[in-house]
Every structure is written in structure tokens, then in C-alpha cells.
Design a protein around this motif. Structure first.
Motif, PDB file in Angstrom:
ATOM      1  N   GLU A  54       0.809  -1.214   0.000  1.00 51.17           N
ATOM      2  CA  GLU A  54       0.000   0.000   0.000  1.00 51.17           C
ATOM      3  C   GLU A  54       0.847   1.270   0.000  1.00 51.17           C
ATOM      4  O   GLU A  54       0.394   2.322  -0.461  1.00 51.17           O
ATOM      5  CB  GLU A  54      -0.920  -0.012   1.220  1.00 51.17           C
ATOM      6  CG  GLU A  54      -2.032   0.998   1.194  1.00 51.17           C
ATOM      7  CD  GLU A  54      -2.972   0.872   2.394  1.00 51.17           C
ATOM      8  OE1 GLU A  54      -3.812   1.773   2.549  1.00 51.17           O
ATOM      9  OE2 GLU A  54      -2.837  -0.104   3.159  1.00 51.17           O
ATOM     10  N   GLU A  55       2.073   1.168   0.504  1.00 49.15           N
ATOM     11  CA  GLU A  55       2.930   2.353   0.521  1.00 49.15           C
ATOM     12  C   GLU A  55       3.471   2.685  -0.875  1.00 49.15           C
ATOM     13  O   GLU A  55       4.076   3.728  -1.086  1.00 49.15           O
ATOM     14  CB  GLU A  55       4.088   2.149   1.497  1.00 49.15           C
ATOM     15  CG  GLU A  55       5.158   1.173   1.058  1.00 49.15           C
ATOM     16  CD  GLU A  55       4.783  -0.291   1.315  1.00 49.15           C
ATOM     17  OE1 GLU A  55       5.701  -1.130   1.302  1.00 49.15           O
ATOM     18  OE2 GLU A  55       3.600  -0.597   1.517  1.00 49.15           O
ATOM     19  N   PRO A  57       1.762   3.258  -4.143  1.00 47.66           N
ATOM     20  CA  PRO A  57       0.472   3.355  -4.826  1.00 47.66           C
ATOM     21  C   PRO A  57       0.528   3.046  -6.314  1.00 47.66           C
ATOM     22  O   PRO A  57      -0.479   2.641  -6.895  1.00 47.66           O
ATOM     23  CB  PRO A  57       0.045   4.810  -4.579  1.00 47.66           C
ATOM     24  CG  PRO A  57       1.279   5.527  -4.176  1.00 47.66           C
ATOM     25  CD  PRO A  57       2.147   4.532  -3.505  1.00 47.66           C
ATOM     26  N   THR A  62       6.097   2.993  -8.952  1.00 49.05           N
ATOM     27  CA  THR A  62       6.134   4.162  -8.078  1.00 49.05           C
ATOM     28  C   THR A  62       7.525   4.780  -8.068  1.00 49.05           C
ATOM     29  O   THR A  62       8.526   4.081  -7.990  1.00 49.05           O
ATOM     30  CB  THR A  62       5.758   3.762  -6.640  1.00 49.05           C
ATOM     31  OG1 THR A  62       4.508   3.090  -6.658  1.00 49.05           O
ATOM     32  CG2 THR A  62       5.667   4.982  -5.734  1.00 49.05           C
ATOM     33  N   ARG A 368       3.659   6.933  -0.823  1.00 50.19           N
ATOM     34  CA  ARG A 368       2.785   7.392   0.248  1.00 50.19           C
ATOM     35  C   ARG A 368       3.626   8.008   1.365  1.00 50.19           C
ATOM     36  O   ARG A 368       4.782   7.656   1.581  1.00 50.19           O
ATOM     37  CB  ARG A 368       2.000   6.211   0.843  1.00 50.19           C
ATOM     38  CG  ARG A 368       0.829   5.705   0.035  1.00 50.19           C
ATOM     39  CD  ARG A 368      -0.450   6.478   0.255  1.00 50.19           C
ATOM     40  NE  ARG A 368      -0.852   6.554   1.654  1.00 50.19           N
ATOM     41  CZ  ARG A 368      -1.551   5.624   2.294  1.00 50.19           C
ATOM     42  NH1 ARG A 368      -1.903   4.500   1.663  1.00 50.19           N
ATOM     43  NH2 ARG A 368      -1.907   5.781   3.555  1.00 50.19           N
ATOM     44  N   PRO A 371       2.144   6.010   5.730  1.00 47.52           N
ATOM     45  CA  PRO A 371       0.946   5.175   5.597  1.00 47.52           C
ATOM     46  C   PRO A 371       0.651   4.311   6.815  1.00 47.52           C
ATOM     47  O   PRO A 371      -0.492   3.923   7.038  1.00 47.52           O
ATOM     48  CB  PRO A 371       1.252   4.309   4.377  1.00 47.52           C
ATOM     49  CG  PRO A 371       2.750   4.233   4.348  1.00 47.52           C
ATOM     50  CD  PRO A 371       3.217   5.586   4.821  1.00 47.52           C
ATOM     51  N   TRP A 447      -4.929   9.533  -5.422  1.00 52.02           N
ATOM     52  CA  TRP A 447      -3.482   9.454  -5.176  1.00 52.02           C
ATOM     53  C   TRP A 447      -2.810  10.789  -5.485  1.00 52.02           C
ATOM     54  O   TRP A 447      -3.155  11.493  -6.422  1.00 52.02           O
ATOM     55  CB  TRP A 447      -2.835   8.308  -5.941  1.00 52.02           C
ATOM     56  CG  TRP A 447      -3.060   8.191  -7.412  1.00 52.02           C
ATOM     57  CD1 TRP A 447      -3.577   9.120  -8.278  1.00 52.02           C
ATOM     58  CD2 TRP A 447      -2.784   7.031  -8.202  1.00 52.02           C
ATOM     59  NE1 TRP A 447      -3.632   8.627  -9.536  1.00 52.02           N
ATOM     60  CE2 TRP A 447      -3.146   7.353  -9.535  1.00 52.02           C
ATOM     61  CE3 TRP A 447      -2.255   5.775  -7.928  1.00 52.02           C
ATOM     62  CZ2 TRP A 447      -2.991   6.443 -10.587  1.00 52.02           C
ATOM     63  CZ3 TRP A 447      -2.106   4.872  -8.981  1.00 52.02           C
ATOM     64  CH2 TRP A 447      -2.479   5.205 -10.274  1.00 52.02           C
ATOM     65  N   SER A 505      -2.487  11.541   3.191  1.00 55.47           N
ATOM     66  CA  SER A 505      -1.324  10.653   3.029  1.00 55.47           C
ATOM     67  C   SER A 505      -1.304   9.966   1.680  1.00 55.47           C
ATOM     68  O   SER A 505      -0.315   9.336   1.315  1.00 55.47           O
ATOM     69  CB  SER A 505      -1.318   9.594   4.130  1.00 55.47           C
ATOM     70  OG  SER A 505      -2.260   8.551   3.869  1.00 55.47           O
ATOM     71  N   LEU A 506      -2.402  10.081   0.927  1.00 54.64           N
ATOM     72  CA  LEU A 506      -2.500   9.353  -0.346  1.00 54.64           C
ATOM     73  C   LEU A 506      -1.649  10.012  -1.443  1.00 54.64           C
ATOM     74  O   LEU A 506      -1.338  11.198  -1.355  1.00 54.64           O
ATOM     75  CB  LEU A 506      -3.961   9.286  -0.792  1.00 54.64           C
ATOM     76  CG  LEU A 506      -4.888   8.506   0.145  1.00 54.64           C
ATOM     77  CD1 LEU A 506      -6.326   8.568  -0.355  1.00 54.64           C
ATOM     78  CD2 LEU A 506      -4.430   7.055   0.257  1.00 54.64           C
TER      79      LEU A 506
END
Length: 506
Positions: A54-55, A57, A62, A368, A371, A447, A505-506
Motif C-alpha cells: 500500500e505504501e 500506490p 512508483t 505514500r 501510511p 493518489w 497521506s495518499l
């Protein structure tokens, strides 16, 4: 050679950081979307878990670069390779190019206008971030990264047929075209200027907190070509951020269509619809993905549409060398242009269009921020509990992109379902576009939203920048999002702060 070697080493270190992040996340022995209760107490605040990956995105695409810099949205996708990096940089140069009027000695850069909204892509998407409305003080500054869309209801059977077949999204205003052009080249007159008036609307939250929203109204002044049609419909647009477009394009069409529920058969109050639009590349109706109302099916067509509508530049997809000039603007239609004598060589040739499209597809999503912070995780739980994820779908896995393997098979976290939703009367522009009604908008990806201030120097949100913060944007939600909006308004301040921390944080 030494510089190339250093660049390769930097990319290798970036890939190592990403690989380590993925590995660490994979060790978290928690189910996706699971909820826990702190200390096992029934009355404790619910806390979500950090899900694997998840960190990152944008998956392994990324960018590992710093997020505290104005260039946070301007980096290329991780894994793009040396050839891709070179192509990205050339595309960036075209994106930043300032076009000039024709005829000019710079044959590769002429053809601007004659009427236009911007001289280059970067003018609207400064630092690849969000545009903003002009300053609210009167007289207002001239808008650059925001403009007014114009259209009228269909007047003839032919116009109705074009709309029904999806070959046209709107019927343009007969004199001023599809959008109000507030600049013109020498010897021509701009179409007019956008005027915005704001009315303060106080909103009282459940705990008594008062939040003041700005309700805008729009008009046009200094019209250069006579009055507009009596039934003209106006709709404002700010330039959206540019990150992650290639990843959104890589989401399998079936995954987006599977979420659509136009008749709300499941009774949850959410009835997202797909946008069906004409593809000028494929010559058929396709799923719309890009634009505030999902009016274009691909990054390439979205780019060509902007070249033509915003700058008056022809492409192989939109061949008008006079851009948005209407038949009623004879001098504009007959002005010199930058087309080559060859019909297959428009003002923006396919090579330049492809470079800009490649650049746009590969503007990477940043990491992120915090997160796993406890407050952020509490906010994640509240975001889901309020029903926000019904439209802001957290994640997808991208399909296979043969020409861009680094964007393929990635678990991404854009927080959008890519569908059209009725957002209520408060956000309605009362201007249909394609299948989208005057109350419907595509769910905006979240995001990068927390980096708006860092990149763009402001926090104006929504399609017209009326919201000055994430909280104001939430409170403007209505229609299908009314229940989620009311859930937020009913939270305690601590719960609201946690939810805002999560979205930021997104």
C-alpha cells in the motif's frame, strides 16, 4: 559514460528501495481490508491495517524520489529503462514547449490559435499538478489553468443522431465553440473572459463546528463575437494533475465495467455508470476514462483533444488547424496555420503527439507519506466505514501493456472506480457531456492529493477549484455520496482529523 553509469546506479538503488518496501509489506500477516479494535475494547476506535504494497500506490512503477519537492509529480515511472527515460525527457520538452503563431521560422512550433487558452501544456499543468481558479479579488486575474466549457442542447435531428451514436459529446455553442478562449494571437480578438462570483455557505457539523464553503456562479464578459446562444450551458474546468495516467489506462476494462450498477440493483444507493465515448483512434465507441466526465478513452486522445481545444493545434485525431474557431468566426478560420502542405503532417505530428502521450503515461505516482501512522490508519478505517470506498475504490491490478511492461501487472492504489456518479445538485453543472448528465462526474483518483500544496502551491480541489481544502471538498459531496458526506459531518473532531490525515497521506 560516467554520467550514464551514475544514472544507472541511482535507478538501481531506487529499484532496491522499492523491492525492499514490497518485501517488508509482504511480511505483514494481515488480510486486505481487515479491521481491528485497539486493545480489544468494544468501544475503542476502529483501526485499519497497512495492506501489502500500500505504501507503493503505483506498484513497482512508483517513483522512489522525495515527496517534499515541487517536482514530486514530474518524475518518470520506475523501471522505465534507459530508452524509456530518454523518450520521457524528449516528451517533457514537447510538453513544456511554447507554441507560436504561424507563419514563423520555427516550423515545428508554429500554428498556435488563432484563439486559445494556453501556449503550452505546462502552462495549465504547471509542474504536472492541478490548475487553479483565478484569484477571487475583482477584477479577477486572467484564468490560465481553468476555462469554461460551452455547449447548447441539440437543435436538429442530425445533432441528436450524433449524440446518440456517441460521435459527438456535446453540441458546441454556434459562435464560441466548445470552450471560451480568453487569449488570441496578434490581429485577432479573444472570445471573452470568465467571471466567477462566490457566495459564502456556512455548514454546521455534528459537533457544532462551522465550515464555510464557497458557492460559485459563472458568467462570461467582454465577449468579442457578439452574444451567445440563449440556451448556452457553461461548465468550468481546472486542469487535473497528471500522475499515474498510464496506470489508469492499464486497468482492465472488465474490472471497471464490473463495478457499474446503473440501476442500483444491490440497493446500496451507489449507481455508478460507465462513460461510453467515441474513439477517434479506433473509429468506434469505447470506455471513457479521462477527463472530469470521462470524455476520452485514451491518454493519446485526451492529449490530442487538449492540443486542439486549448491551443488551437491540429493533430491526426483532430484535424482543424484553427482549433475551436467556429464557422461564425471567419477571420479565425481563414488565418494562416502551421500545417504542412502534406495532409498527413498536421501542426502536431504523430511523432510529437506520441512523445507527449508517452510522457503523460509515465508521470509516476509518488510514495505514500506515513501510511502506517496510527492516526492515518484510524482515518483509513473511518474512510471505509463512512462508505467513501464505494466510489473511491482503493486498488486494482493492471493488465498487460505489451509496449510498457513496467506498467503491467501492478497492484495500484488510485482510489477511484473510474465511473460516473450523480454528485448532487450542489456540484451539478447542468451541462450533459456524452452519456454523463449535468449532475454526474467521474470519481477523481485520490493518489497524490496530499501533495497538492507542495507541487501546485495551493489546495484548490474539485472540478472548478471551489473547495479550498479536502474537508470542503468532502462537504460538497451530494447525490450518491450524500450518506458518506453526512457520515463525515457527524464524526467527532478527532475522527475527522484522522480521516483527513489518511486522505492527505495518499
Amino acid at each position: 559514460m560516467h554520467q550514464v553509469f551514475l544514472s544507472a546506479r541511482r535507478r538501481q538503488r531506487g529499484s532496491t528501495v522499492l523491492s525492499l518496501s514490497i518485501a517488508v509489506a509482504a511480511l505483514v500477516p494481515l488480510l486486505a481490508g481487515a479491521m481491528t479494535v485497539a486493545s480489544g475494547q468494544a468501544d475503542a476506535d476502529p483501526v485499519a491495517v497497512l495492506e501489502p504494497g500500500e505504501e507503493l500506490p503505483g506498484g513497482s512503477a512508483t517513483t522512489p524520489g522525495s515527496t517534499d519537492h515541487r517536482d514530486a509529480f514530474s518524475r518518470f515511472s520506475n523501471g522505465i529503462g534507459l530508452a524509456g527515460e530518454s523518450r520521457f525527457k524528449i516528451g517533457n520538452a514537447v510538453f513544456r514547449k511554447l507554441w507560436v503563431s504561424a507563419p514563423a521560422s520555427t516550423k515545428s512550433s508554429d500554428g498556435l490559435g488563432p484563439i486559445y487558452n494556453a501556449r503550452g501544456c505546462q502552462n495549465c499543468h504547471l509542474k504536472d499538478g492541478r490548475g487553479r481558479p483565478p484569484a477571487a479579488d475583482w477584477p479577477q486575474e486572467t484564468a490560465v489553468s481553468m476555462f469554461l466549457r460551452l455547449s447548447i442542447p441539440p437543435q436538429t435531428e442530425e445533432q441528436r443522431r450524433l449524440l446518440e451514436e456517441r460521435r459527438a459529446k456535446v453540441i458546441a455553442e454556434p459562435t464560441y465553440g466548445g470552450q471560451l478562449q480568453n487569449f488570441a494571437i496578434q490581429g485577432h480578438e479573444a472570445e471573452g473572459q470568465m467571471v466567477i462570483r462566490y457566495e459564502d455557505v456556512p455548514v454546521t457539523l455534528g459537533d457544532g463546528t462551522i465550515v464555510t464553503l464557497r458557492k460559485p456562479s459563472y458568467s462570461a464578459t467582454a465577449l468579442g463575437y457578439g452574444p451567445m446562444h440563449r440556451d448556452v450551458m457553461l461548465s468550468p474546468r481546472i486542469a487535473p494533475q497528471m500522475i499515474g495516467l498510464g496506470l489508469l489506462e492499464a486497468i482492465p476494462e472488465a474490472d471497471i465495467r464490473a463495478r457499474a450498477d446503473p440501476d442500483d440493483k444491490d440497493g446500496d444507493g451507489i449507481s455508478g455508470r460507465t462513460s461510453e465515448v467515441w474513439s477517434h483512434e479506433e473509429g468506434r465507441v469505447m470506455l471513457g476514462r479521462f477527463g472530469w466526465k470521462a470524455g476520452n478513452p485514451s491518454v493519446r486522445q485526451q492529449s490530442a483533444d487538449a492540443f486542439n481545444g486549448d491551443m488551437g493545434l491540429s493533430t491526426s485525431l483532430f484535424a482543424s488547424s484553427s482549433g475551436d474557431c467556429s464557422d461564425a468566426q471567419a477571420a479565425c478560420r481563414s488565418a494562416p496555420n502551421g500545417n504542412s502542405p502534406r495532409p498527413e503532417d498536421p501542426e502536431v505530428g504523430d511523432e510529437l503527439l506520441d512523445l507527449v502521450s508517452f510522457y503523460s503515461r509515465n508521470l509516476a505516482v509518488p510514495l505514500r507519506r506515513n501510511p502506517g501512522d496510527p492516526q492515518v490508519l484510524r482515518g483509513k478505517a473511518s474512510f471505509a466505514a463512512a462508505g467513501c470506498t464505494a466510489c473511491h475504490r482503493p486498488s486494482y491490478t493492471t493488465g498487460q501493456m505489451p509496449d510498457q511492461p513496467h506498467l503491467s501487472g501492478q497492484r495500484i492504489w488510485p482510489y477511484t472506480d473510474m465511473l460516473l456518479h450523480d454528485m448532487g445538485e450542489g456540484l451539478a453543472d447542468d451541462r450533459p457531456e456524452g452519456v454523463a448528465s449535468g449532475r454526474e462526474w467521474r470519481t477523481a483518483p485520490l493518489w497524490g492529493i496530499g501533495l497538492t500544496q507542495t507541487v501546485s502551491g495551493h489546495t484548490f480541489l474539485l472540478h472548478d477549484g471551489r473547495a479550498r481544502s479536502i474537508e470542503e471538498a468532502i462537504l460538497w459531496h451530494g447525490g450518491e455520496a450524500q450518506a458518506a458526506r453526512d457520515a463525515y459531518a457527524g464524526m467527532s473532531k478527532a475522527e475527522r482529523d484522522a480521516l483527513l490525515a489518511f486522505v492527505g497521506s495518499l
